[in-house]
Design an enzyme around this catalytic site. Structure first.
Site, short mmCIF file in Angstrom:
data_model
loop_
_atom_site.label_atom_id
_atom_site.label_comp_id
_atom_site.label_asym_id
_atom_site.label_seq_id
_atom_site.Cartn_x
_atom_site.Cartn_y
_atom_site.Cartn_z
N CYS A 201 0.82 -1.26 0.02
CA CYS A 201 -0.01 -0.02 0.10
C CYS A 201 0.92 1.18 -0.08
O CYS A 201 1.76 1.27 0.86
CB CYS A 201 -0.93 -0.12 1.17
SG CYS A 201 -1.72 1.56 1.36
N CYS A 217 -6.41 -2.01 0.53
CA CYS A 217 -5.44 -2.38 1.74
C CYS A 217 -6.20 -2.80 2.78
O CYS A 217 -7.11 -2.10 3.22
CB CYS A 217 -4.57 -1.02 1.75
SG CYS A 217 -3.26 -1.55 3.36
N ASP A 338 21.28 0.41 -15.66
CA ASP A 338 21.32 -1.07 -14.72
C ASP A 338 20.28 -1.87 -15.71
O ASP A 338 19.16 -1.60 -15.86
CB ASP A 338 20.60 -0.55 -13.46
CG ASP A 338 20.12 -1.76 -12.68
OD1 ASP A 338 20.49 -2.94 -13.06
OD2 ASP A 338 19.98 -1.58 -11.35
#
Length: 412
Positions: A201, A217, A338
């Site tokens: 959440c 949530c 990356d």
């Protein structure tokens, strides 16, 4: 400027002229469109130029990790039903590129502007938009924007109390959390295939529950808001419950979602869904994406996929096996250096396709495909890959700079 009620100051005019001159010189030297360098020069001469250029325009900002450029183009086409539009159609989406685009739109009524996620709050402050479209947030360029929740927080703080109408995807919890600080939000159920950035959440850190298409949530009660626009198969349902057919030349579910959000934005400016959606049909390709090009006597379809969410959507629209697939991955500055995100992509979806691998980081990709138990061949360049491909149309999927390299090679 539209209406010319507040003409540019002499300093602003000088900045625009200088920026255009530098951009033209850059183009003449073969260094691309020149929009970014032109915008940088203009902003150096007048740091308030973006705000001045935007002051007489109805501004729409579009931000997301995936689909910004396409959605910007769809909204621009829809709004042309209501007046002239200026837009950064080539995707230069930071302040310099945006300034350059607006400087070229002297007769425009609307500005439809794609904005890089990190710059949204600042550009919104400068341009005082009438509408902001928020589509999705997911991991992308891990060295530059590693934490999606931090981006959502940046949006939430930057848009708090905004006068703009926010058109937001209610299926992405990060987008909902970011938009919820604004007083005027139109929720669109545009869907979310990639869910791996939204299991916790954003409000309290609790674990998200995801029954069916819903989410909430269990700890703090943060939940999916009720949408007023809904993507339903090949239709978009408007707030009155009417279903409008989506006919696009662009492929895939993701572009139907982009069209649904675009129709909601167009309605804010009084363009009816039927008119907006009909105009979107004219878009065949966006900055080379989805183009089918002829190369070495073969048909190649060029597809851009920059991050795990984008690759997932792209796999869903390629031709079925045994259609050959060429994959190209770089890791230059504009891609993010990356490449660990490759491990988040489910390459088993390519099972049955002959796969050919190229790009600066082809060996990183080869290791990932090996682990995914895929059959592939590593190639030196596009020419070699195409020569090795079995018959049929070739799907070419590349990340950002690899895509630009391929476009140059095929003369697109």
């Amino acid at each position: 400027m539209a209406g010319n009620s507040d003409p540019l100051t002499p300093r602003a005019k000088l900045a625009v002229t200088a920026g255009k001159a530098v951009a033209a010189a850059s183009r003449a030297a073969g260094r691309g469109s020149g929009s970014v360098i032109g915008g940088r020069v203009a902003l150096k001469l007048d740091p308030d130029l973006l705000a001045k250029l935007a002051q007489n325009l109805d501004v729409v900002l579009v931000s997301a990790t995936n689909g910004k450029t396409t959605t910007t183009r769809l909204i621009a086409e829809a709004l042309r039903a209501a007046g002239p539009v200026v837009s950064n159609a080539l995707g230069a989406n930071m302040p310099a590129g945006i300034t350059s685009a607006l400087a070229g739109g002297s007769d425009a009524k609307f500005a439809v502007i794609e904005v890089d996620e990190k710059y949204l709050a600042g550009v919104a402050r400068d341009t005082e938009p009438k509408c902001i479209a928020l589509l999705n947030l997911s991991r992308d360029q891990l060295d530059r924007a590693a934490e999606t929740r931090m981006l959502a927080e940046n949006w939430r703080e930057g848009l708090a109390g905004s006068k703009a109408v926010i058109v937001a995807n209610c299926d992405d919890p990060l987008v909902v959390w970011a938009a919820s600080s604004s007083p005027n939000v139109i929720w669109v159920a545009a869907g979310q295939m990639w869910k791996d950035d939204a299991w916790s959440c954003p409000s309290c850190g609790g674990v998200m529950q995801r029954p069916g298409d819903d989410w909430f949530c269990g700890e703090c009660g943060f939940r999916r808001p009720a949408p007023s626009w809904v993507l339903h198969g090949d239709h978009v349902l408007d707030p009155h419950g009417s279903a409008w057919p989506i006919h696009l030349q662009l492929p895939g579910r993701a572009n139907k979602a982009n069209a649904a959000s675009s129709a909601a934005v167009a309605a804010v400016f009084g363009v009816p869904p039927q008119v907006a959606l009909e105009r979107m049909y004219s878009v065949q390709a966006v900055a080379g994406r989805y183009d089918v090009v002829q190369f070495q006597g073969r048909d190649l379809r060029l597809l851009l996929a920059k991050n795990p969410a984008g690759w997932l959507e792209t796999f869903s629209l390629i031709d079925p096996p045994p259609c050959p697939v060429i994959l190209s991955v770089n890791a230059r500055g504009a891609d993010g250096t990356d490449t660990s995100w490759l491990w988040d992509v489910d390459y088993t979806r390519l099972t049955g396709h002959p796969i050919f691998v190229l790009g600066d980081r082809k060996l990183d990709l080869a290791v990932r495909l090996e682990v995914a138990d895929q059959h592939f061949q590593v190639c030196d360049d596009l020419d070699q890959a195409v020569q090795m491909c079995p018959p049929g149309r070739i799907e070419v999927i590349a990340n950002y700079t690899a895509f630009q390299d391929l476009r140059r090679r095929v003369g697109n």
